[in-house]
Write a protein that holds these residues in place. Structure first.
Motif, PDB file in Angstrom:
ATOM      1  N   MET A 145      -8.062  22.267  13.740  1.00 53.78           N
ATOM      2  CA  MET A 145      -7.238  21.095  14.083  1.00 53.78           C
ATOM      3  C   MET A 145      -6.794  20.406  12.804  1.00 53.78           C
ATOM      4  N   THR A 146      -5.506  20.197  12.711  1.00 55.79           N
ATOM      5  CA  THR A 146      -4.990  19.480  11.546  1.00 55.79           C
ATOM      6  C   THR A 146      -4.166  18.287  12.040  1.00 55.79           C
ATOM      7  N   VAL A 147      -4.100  17.274  11.217  1.00 53.81           N
ATOM      8  CA  VAL A 147      -3.282  16.100  11.545  1.00 53.81           C
ATOM      9  C   VAL A 147      -1.991  16.185  10.748  1.00 53.81           C
ATOM     10  N   ARG A 148      -0.881  16.197  11.484  1.00 53.19           N
ATOM     11  CA  ARG A 148       0.418  16.285  10.820  1.00 53.19           C
ATOM     12  C   ARG A 148       1.337  15.198  11.361  1.00 53.19           C
ATOM     13  N   LYS A 149       2.364  14.924  10.606  1.00 46.79           N
ATOM     14  CA  LYS A 149       3.398  13.986  11.099  1.00 46.79           C
ATOM     15  C   LYS A 149       4.364  14.765  11.986  1.00 46.79           C
ATOM     16  N   VAL A 150       4.411  14.381  13.230  1.00 51.04           N
ATOM     17  CA  VAL A 150       5.228  15.117  14.197  1.00 51.04           C
ATOM     18  C   VAL A 150       6.182  14.142  14.900  1.00 51.04           C
ATOM     19  N   LEU A 151       7.367  14.647  15.205  1.00 53.26           N
ATOM     20  CA  LEU A 151       8.331  13.824  15.953  1.00 53.26           C
ATOM     21  C   LEU A 151       7.863  13.696  17.401  1.00 53.26           C
ATOM     22  N   ILE A 152       7.350  12.474  17.763  1.00 52.68           N
ATOM     23  CA  ILE A 152       6.910  12.294  19.149  1.00 52.68           C
ATOM     24  C   ILE A 152       7.818  11.369  19.943  1.00 52.68           C
ATOM     25  N   PHE A 153       8.614  10.579  19.253  1.00 51.74           N
ATOM     26  CA  PHE A 153       9.583   9.738  19.964  1.00 51.74           C
ATOM     27  C   PHE A 153      10.992  10.162  19.572  1.00 51.74           C
ATOM     28  N   GLY A 154      11.614  10.932  20.459  1.00 51.45           N
ATOM     29  CA  GLY A 154      12.960  11.440  20.185  1.00 51.45           C
ATOM     30  C   GLY A 154      13.978  10.317  20.137  1.00 51.45           C
ATOM     31  N   ARG A 155      15.206  10.692  19.812  1.00 48.44           N
ATOM     32  CA  ARG A 155      16.249   9.691  19.611  1.00 48.44           C
ATOM     33  C   ARG A 155      16.475   8.862  20.888  1.00 48.44           C
ATOM     34  N   PHE A 156      16.527   9.542  22.035  1.00 49.04           N
ATOM     35  CA  PHE A 156      16.758   8.807  23.285  1.00 49.04           C
ATOM     36  C   PHE A 156      15.623   7.842  23.583  1.00 49.04           C
ATOM     37  N   GLU A 157      14.384   8.319  23.333  1.00 44.85           N
ATOM     38  CA  GLU A 157      13.231   7.489  23.662  1.00 44.85           C
ATOM     39  C   GLU A 157      13.213   6.216  22.813  1.00 44.85           C
ATOM     40  N   ARG A 158      13.604   6.392  21.532  1.00 43.79           N
ATOM     41  CA  ARG A 158      13.650   5.222  20.660  1.00 43.79           C
ATOM     42  C   ARG A 158      14.752   4.269  21.112  1.00 43.79           C
ATOM     43  N   PHE A 159      15.916   4.823  21.452  1.00 42.51           N
ATOM     44  CA  PHE A 159      17.030   4.004  21.937  1.00 42.51           C
ATOM     45  C   PHE A 159      16.614   3.255  23.206  1.00 42.51           C
ATOM     46  N   TRP A 160      15.948   3.987  24.077  1.00 43.37           N
ATOM     47  CA  TRP A 160      15.463   3.408  25.331  1.00 43.37           C
ATOM     48  C   TRP A 160      14.534   2.224  25.030  1.00 43.37           C
ATOM     49  N   HIS A 161      13.562   2.494  24.156  1.00 46.58           N
ATOM     50  CA  HIS A 161      12.576   1.457  23.878  1.00 46.58           C
ATOM     51  C   HIS A 161      13.215   0.187  23.319  1.00 46.58           C
ATOM     52  N   TRP A 162      14.054   0.341  22.298  1.00 45.13           N
ATOM     53  CA  TRP A 162      14.571  -0.857  21.610  1.00 45.13           C
ATOM     54  C   TRP A 162      15.639  -1.578  22.428  1.00 45.13           C
ATOM     55  N   SER A 163      16.481  -0.816  23.140  1.00 42.25           N
ATOM     56  CA  SER A 163      17.479  -1.520  23.952  1.00 42.25           C
ATOM     57  C   SER A 163      16.795  -2.199  25.139  1.00 42.25           C
ATOM     58  N   GLN A 164      15.726  -1.555  25.630  1.00 41.76           N
ATOM     59  CA  GLN A 164      14.947  -2.191  26.693  1.00 41.76           C
ATOM     60  C   GLN A 164      14.315  -3.481  26.188  1.00 41.76           C
ATOM     61  N   MET A 165      13.841  -3.450  24.956  1.00 35.58           N
ATOM     62  CA  MET A 165      13.230  -4.654  24.388  1.00 35.58           C
ATOM     63  C   MET A 165      14.258  -5.789  24.313  1.00 35.58           C
ATOM     64  N   VAL A 166      15.457  -5.457  23.792  1.00 33.13           N
ATOM     65  CA  VAL A 166      16.489  -6.492  23.654  1.00 33.13           C
ATOM     66  C   VAL A 166      16.861  -7.054  25.034  1.00 33.13           C
ATOM     67  N   LEU A 167      17.060  -6.147  25.998  1.00 35.68           N
ATOM     68  CA  LEU A 167      17.462  -6.594  27.339  1.00 35.68           C
ATOM     69  C   LEU A 167      16.386  -7.453  27.990  1.00 35.68           C
ATOM     70  N   ILE A 168      15.120  -7.067  27.782  1.00 37.86           N
ATOM     71  CA  ILE A 168      14.040  -7.853  28.398  1.00 37.86           C
ATOM     72  C   ILE A 168      13.963  -9.244  27.776  1.00 37.86           C
ATOM     73  N   ILE A 169      14.195  -9.319  26.456  1.00 36.36           N
ATOM     74  CA  ILE A 169      14.185 -10.645  25.823  1.00 36.36           C
ATOM     75  C   ILE A 169      15.316 -11.505  26.397  1.00 36.36           C
ATOM     76  N   VAL A 170      16.502 -10.896  26.506  1.00 33.33           N
ATOM     77  CA  VAL A 170      17.641 -11.634  27.071  1.00 33.33           C
ATOM     78  C   VAL A 170      17.326 -12.084  28.499  1.00 33.33           C
ATOM     79  N   LEU A 171      16.741 -11.176  29.278  1.00 32.15           N
ATOM     80  CA  LEU A 171      16.432 -11.490  30.681  1.00 32.15           C
ATOM     81  C   LEU A 171      15.383 -12.595  30.796  1.00 32.15           C
ATOM     82  N   MET A 172      14.351 -12.500  29.929  1.00 37.27           N
ATOM     83  CA  MET A 172      13.305 -13.531  29.947  1.00 37.27           C
ATOM     84  C   MET A 172      13.904 -14.886  29.608  1.00 37.27           C
TER      85      MET A 172
END
Lengths: 217, 547
Positions: free
Chosen positions: A1-28
């Motif tokens: 077992m080795t620990v490596r830096k791996v892409l776990i959050f793809g481009r869509f997932e990151r876009f989803w996360h951050w735009s969701q964050m902005v929208l939730i702040i606006v909604l709140m």
């Protein structure tokens, strides 16, 4: 077992996360304004912001649900008891003694059991509660002539605001969690770059090195 | 897309305006003082010039003579006219069966026209009604001119002499040229209707609150439809008229119009906003317009678009106290000025013949669900004097009733005489030449005794004063849209609809417990985080550990 830096959050997932964050702040912000907690926004503007942000978030969720199922990534959110106790013990005890976080991210399990459970609850309980009641509210004009419509609307509003409080509490805990373990910046970085340290089996490492070289550093 | 089209339009209009102004430059300077004709709905007139009518080429010595000349051409109009409420003063409510109409009702201003027709029937669209002997079948007694005079020189005086204490007010008027007035008849203008409707209750805007002399030549800010420089609507533009029957009545209010404009050419039978503006009056295509259009189901147009009444410089009476009437100085009645209204005129706040009044301007209405149905306290109604104030006209309405909407009201508050023995309102004999007439004798007991006896009504002989309210749906003085209420005027804890029940309104309503528990949960979360973080910092500093 080795620990490596791996892409776990793809481009869509990151876009989803951050735009969701902005929208939730606006909604709140707009939502609590409409509710009467503050008058920093003109009511009309708050209604527009709240409605458009909610519709945008619904579209985003439609895409994310589609994405979760087509990419099989929904598996990351499957609840599991394995390791849950250790994680709970860590946050309530071990963390104060300077222990190491018991969970190691795996290539097909990027959230720890507690995290996965929290996100799953958010996705299947809190979010549906708020968007179903929100849509009911938005389309009140269609059912306003039902018997007791006004009382039902009150119930809808109660669930809607109740869910909003719960989501706000989730946001606070979510952000606080970023300070546990490594530094805050180190915790945020994976959601920016997409890469995080993951424990790989030799087979996974070999596969990524050979077939997905862009996903491993 | 929209913006570019609008720009093109503006450009075209600008070009057009350039051409027009150069062409009309001379014409405009020639006749600057001509009043523009008011818009009278579908009727535009102009098919006949009354100045050319042979029958009108004479000097008339009385109003009925003019009427006979009118009827010689308008052969059926007399029959039509006699069916309308301006003539009959009589209305039986089809829902409640109540006998209404000015002829019978008691209000909380001058209280009753019955028995006082010599004075009050100045506003009857007829000639000579002073007592029960008036012949309602005599067409020559119709007063055509009060509505159709366009010269502004026509006037009426009381039908009976009355006591000298009052009749002095009507002396010394200039003689009228009835021939000239008859040759200049026209469709009614606002001032014609205003002769009576602006002065109900005994003075300018005393009664309605939204009908005052300020509407004779109003600016845009006072009423967008009647705006003399703009749309210039006459009353009949909305109060659509057919055979001298008018749409729109306080006895029969349409509180929610669900038909809208109807098909082209239809809908000439109601005076509702919707009959012109339709059922989705706000611009569709924007979220704001959409939201406002869904409000229409619950909120009368007037609620947002008439943010205040008694605007334009003319005050309305808000309270009236008959208890103080009858004071004299040296045996004579008197009056006191006590209020200077927006247009600079003084208003009486005390009159011996009427008592004390309070006036107010730019008044915020009261709001309530209203289904359009009024139930009156009539002369026949026995009320519970312990349940004061008594509603002169009570109304109902609720969220659950599909014909109800939230309406704005003027509330008139009065202390007025009543029969303490029978717990009824009373007819008071105010006007007359006899000694019992209150306006002259200042003896309320005698005035009531005669007012009741004249109509064979039971009177206990003992009168007192009862607190009453009357409710006036507000529908005129429609403000420009910029001045309409904004969301926050109602969507707030202490907003205008604070007292309206049966609805959930964001900004006004909330569940106390959900908010309290929700806030505590959030605060507890933050506290938990702080404690967790505090312990981490404290313990880890000691141990020197990294994580």
């Amino acid at each position: 077992m080795t620990v490596r830096k791996v892409l776990i959050f793809g481009r869509f997932e990151r876009f989803w996360h951050w735009s969701q964050m902005v929208l939730i702040i606006v909604l709140m912000f707009s939502g609590f304004g409409l509710h009467g907690f503050h008058a920093l926004l003109d009511f009309e503007l708050a209604v527009a912001l709240h409605t458009y942000a909610a519709l945008a978030l619904l579209v985003l969720w439609l895409f994310s649900v589609f994405w979760l199922f087509t990419t099989e990534t929904w598996r990351h959110f499957l609840p599991t008891g394995r390791g849950l106790w250790q994680v709970l013990r860590f946050y309530t005890y071990g963390i104060f003694r300077g222990e190491r976080h018991p969970y190691r991210k795996a290539f097909w399990r990027k959230h720890n059991p507690l995290q996965a459970l929290a996100y799953l609850m958010l996705k299947v309980v809190l979010f549906p509660l708020i968007w179903i009641t929100g849509l009911l509210y938005l389309f009140y004009f269609l059912w306003r002539d039902l018997p007791h419509a006004s009382d039902l609307l009150f119930a809808v509003a109660v669930v809607h605001t109740g869910a909003a409080f719960a989501i706000l509490a989730f946001v606070f805990i979510h952000v606080y969690m970023l300070t546990t373990g490594h530094s805050f910046a180190e915790h945020v970085a994976p959601m920016m770059t997409g890469f995080d340290e993951v424990e790989l089996t030799p087979e996974e490492e070999a596969y990524l090195e050979k077939d997905q070289p862009a996903m491993i550093r | 897309m929209l913006t570019s089209r609008r720009l093109q339009l503006v450009g075209l209009m600008w070009l057009g305006a350039l051409v027009m102004t150069s062409a009309m430059a001379s014409a405009a300077t020639e006749s600057p003082t001509v009043t523009r004709p008011q818009v009278s709905g579908p009727l535009s007139g102009g098919t006949a010039d009354h100045a050319k009518f042979e029958v009108l080429q004479q000097d008339f010595s009385s109003g009925p003579e003019v009427t006979q000349a009118c009827l010689s051409c308008h052969t059926e109009t007399g029959e039509h006219f006699m069916r309308n409420i301006h003539w009959t003063w009589d209305y039986v409510d089809p829902e409640t069966g109540q006998q209404l109409g000015k002829r019978y009702l008691i209000n909380n201003f001058c209280t009753n026209s019955r028995g006082n027709e010599g004075m009050c029937a100045q506003c009857h669209a007829g000639y000579g009604w002073k007592d029960e002997d008036f012949d309602f079948r005599d067409q020559s007694k119709i007063d055509c001119l009060v509505c159709h005079d366009s010269t502004g020189t026509y006037y009426k005086t009381p039908n009976s002499a009355g006591h000298s204490a009052c009749s002095v007010m009507f002396e010394g008027k200039p003689p009228m040229d009835l021939g000239m007035i008859a040759r200049n008849v026209a469709l009614p203008s606002r001032a014609n209707c205003g002769t009576c409707h602006f002065y109900g209750g005994g003075g300018d805007n005393v009664k309605h609150g939204d009908l005052s002399s300020a509407l004779s030549q109003p600016g845009h800010e006072l009423d967008v439809h009647m705006d003399a420089e703009g749309l210039n609507f006459a009353c009949t533009a909305c109060h659509i008229t057919k055979q001298h029957i008018w749409a729109g009545s306080r006895y029969q209010v349409m509180s929610r119009d669900t038909e809208g404009t109807g098909k082209p050419g239809e809908r000439r039978d109601v005076a509702t906003c919707e009959s012109c503006h339709g059922l989705s009056p706000h611009p569709s295509g924007s979220l704001q317009g959409f939201k406002l259009n869904t409000h229409v189901d619950s909120i009368a147009c007037q609620t947002c678009h008439i943010p205040e009444f008694a605007r334009g410089g003319v005050a309305t009476a808000m309270d009236w106290d008959w208890r103080t009437a009858g004071k004299t100085r040296d045996g004579e009645g008197y009056h006191e000025h006590g209020y200077t209204q927006g247009n600079g005129e003084h208003r009486y706040t005390y009159k011996s013949i009427k008592g004390d009044f309070t006036f107010d301007e730019n008044v915020t209405p009261l709001y309530a669900w209203f289904d359009g149905q009024m139930r009156y306290t009539t002369i026949d109604t026995r009320f519970d004097a312990n349940q004061q104030p008594i509603d002169i006209n009570a109304f109902s309405g609720s969220r659950d009733d599909p014909s109800s909407r939230i309406w704005p009201f003027k509330r008139m508050h009065t202390w007025q005489p009543y029969d303490m023995g029978n717990n009824t309102l009373v007819y008071t004999h105010l006007w007359g030449e006899d000694d019992a007439a209150y306006w002259g004798s200042y003896d309320m007991g005698r005035a009531i005794a005669k007012g009741m006896a004249d109509f064979g009504l039971d009177y206990s002989g003992e009168f007192g004063y009862v607190e009453t309210l009357s409710w006036w749906p507000i529908t005129h003085m429609v403000a420009p849209k910029e001045d309409a209420l904004a969301c926050r005027d109602c969507h707030a804890a202490d907003g205008r609809l604070e007292a309206v029940e049966g609805i959930y309104m964001p900004g006004r309503d909330r569940s106390f417990w959900v908010d309290r528990i929700g806030l505590w949960a959030v605060v507890a979360t933050l506290l938990g985080i702080l404690i967790h973080a505090g312990i981490r910092r404290f313990l880890l500093k000691d141990s020197g550990a990294h994580h």
